[in-house]
Motif scaffolding. Sequence first.
Motif: not given
Length: 65
Positions: A30-55
């Motif tokens: 039960q706890g894994d589902i919310s943790e995996l969703a949080g990790y997916a949001r973290f990866r998306e935020a890091m991808d946006r941050a990397d793209g912003a730095r590259a830009g």
Amino acid sequence: MASLAWLLIPLFAAIGAAIWGSWAARDRTQGDISELAGYARFREAMDRADGARAGAAAHSATDTA
């Protein structure tokens, strides 16, 4: 009476081991589902941050040239 006390020690140890074993083997998915969703949001935020730095780096490189 002393022999009875010595026989109760392994009995209590076995009961404690059974309780601990059932607690350790419980279903925790039960706890894994919310943790995996949080990790997916973290990866998306890091991808946006990397793209912003590259830009920003590309933008500053064209400004100085």
